[in-house]
Design an enzyme around this catalytic site. Structure first.
Site, PDB file in Angstrom:
ATOM      1  N   GLY A   1       0.823  -1.194   0.000  1.00 18.40           N
ATOM      2  CA  GLY A   1       0.000   0.000   0.000  1.00 18.40           C
ATOM      3  C   GLY A   1       0.859   1.247   0.000  1.00 18.40           C
ATOM      4  O   GLY A   1       2.060   1.215   0.281  1.00 18.40           O
ATOM      5  N   CYS A   2       0.239   2.383  -0.313  1.00 17.09           N
ATOM      6  CA  CYS A   2       0.985   3.639  -0.380  1.00 17.09           C
ATOM      7  C   CYS A   2       1.482   4.077   0.991  1.00 17.09           C
ATOM      8  O   CYS A   2       2.649   4.470   1.149  1.00 17.09           O
ATOM      9  CB  CYS A   2       0.135   4.722  -1.016  1.00 17.09           C
ATOM     10  N   TYR A   3       0.637   4.006   2.010  1.00 17.89           N
ATOM     11  CA  TYR A   3       1.072   4.385   3.353  1.00 17.89           C
ATOM     12  C   TYR A   3       2.185   3.464   3.865  1.00 17.89           C
ATOM     13  O   TYR A   3       3.199   3.947   4.397  1.00 17.89           O
ATOM     14  CB  TYR A   3      -0.109   4.363   4.324  1.00 17.89           C
TER      15      TYR A   3
ATOM     16  N   ALA B   1       5.745   4.402   2.132  1.00 17.53           N
ATOM     17  CA  ALA B   1       6.463   5.558   2.661  1.00 17.53           C
ATOM     18  C   ALA B   1       6.906   5.329   4.103  1.00 17.53           C
ATOM     19  O   ALA B   1       8.017   5.726   4.495  1.00 17.53           O
ATOM     20  CB  ALA B   1       5.583   6.805   2.576  1.00 17.53           C
TER      21      ALA B   1
END
Length: 345
Positions: free
Chosen positions: A149-151, A154
């Site tokens: 996922g994007c979260y 990062a």
């Protein structure tokens, strides 16, 4: 050339994949599927593709897609990949899944957070978590890649070097993250409608966001011991971009120079990661439209390490990372099709 299909192509992740595959020197887009837009040309739905392709969306038929494509990207909602991946793998395709269906190694955890039974748990051991900066083991010649996922992308990139180097005390990592509205998908809802998000900032799904166990899984892998995550996501009034600020309790006698040296060494060979020198923090604007992750580090006098990581949620957070992983799986240069400059204004 490797023939590629994108299932779920008209969504934001799918259209980013379309853009990147069309510009890739070693991939050829042969099929794009959509239930809702079947029969429409890509450039009718997205005029920005005018002159770049004459492909039209078609209804997704697994046997047909697998017969035409060597690699199939799944840009579908969570739980939908469960009904697609097993058949595609059985037909001999390499599957790069952008959903959450094969990210979590424990099917019980998946079922608790996503509310459905995992129907192909036998594939979880084979699925390779697609965050190359964390661990490339298994990506070469992988058949099933579970893109993060994007979260988590990062956050894990931000925290991993400190955890790996043993600079962190305790077993709790605090995460404050902010994402543009495109992370919620193409179909608007009451909470993502323009009048709701414009000129406003709000946390959402506090303590209940489905990326929480994925973040904890990745941090635990990096630390080599159990790590829990307190994760607070926020929706910000911009189209794209994501900034994750991570707070880690430091062991004694660690200063910002030591932290910077550890991060710079850890990511020195990573083509898509930049560690800013102390005193400079990243912004979402500097990575917009790219597969890059930019990091800034600071040490608070209270003994807390603060690490910020900026990515584009639709590229490094989703589709660009999927291309990066596919490149590795296919034996192509990892950066192929992804070395794109960012617009400066």
């Amino acid at each position: 050339m490797t023939d590629v299909a994108i299932v779920g192509a008209p969504g934001y992740a799918g259209v980013e994949l379309t853009r990147l595959v069309l510009g890739h020197p070693d991939l050829r887009l042969v099929a794009v599927t959509s239930h809702a837009d079947a029969g429409k040309r890509i450039d009718d739905v997205y005029p920005a593709f005018t002159g770049l392709t004459d492909l039209a969306y078609e209804a997704p038929v697994v046997a047909d897609v697998a017969d035409r494509a060597d690699v199939v990207f799944l840009a579908v909602p969570h739980t939908a990949a469960l009904g697609l991946a097993p058949a595609l793998l059985a037909a001999g395709a390499v599957v790069v899944d952008a959903s959450a269906d094969y990210r979590l190694k424990d099917p019980g955890v998946y079922e608790r957070w996503y509310g459905v039974a995992h129907t192909s748990p036998e594939l979880l051991d084979e699925a390779v978590y697609g965050l190359p900066e964390l661990d490339r083991a298994g990506l070469a010649k992988a058949r099933l890649i579970a893109c993060p996922g994007c979260y988590p992308t990062a956050t894990i990139i931000a925290a991993a070097p400190a955890l790996e180097a043993g600079l962190v005390s305790g077993g709790l990592v605090r995460v404050d993250a902010k994402s543009g509205v495109s992370g919620a998908g193409r179909v608007p809802t009451e909470g993502t409608h323009y009048p709701t998000v414009n000129e406003s900032l709000q946390p959402y799904k506090v303590s209940t966001h489905r990326h929480t166990p994925e973040i904890a899984q990745g941090l635990t892998h990096a630390a080599g011991r159990a790590i829990e995550a307190v994760f607070v996501p926020h929706l910000v009034p911009m189209s794209r971009g994501l900034l994750s600020t991570v707070y880690l309790d430091l062991i004694e006698d660690v200063d910002v120079g030591m932290v910077f040296d550890a991060y710079a060494a850890r990511y020195a060979a990573e083509p898509f990661v930049t560690v800013h020198p102390p005193g400079r923090m990243p912004s979402t604007g500097e990575v917009r439209g790219t597969n890059r992750a930019h990091i800034g580090v600071a040490v608070d006098p209270a003994g807390v390490l603060i690490v910020a990581c900026a990515i584009d949620n639709l590229v490094k957070g989703t589709s660009g990372q999927a291309i990066q992983c596919a490149n590795i799986a296919l034996g192509l240069p990892e950066t192929a099709g992804l070395m794109l400059p960012v617009p400066v204004v």
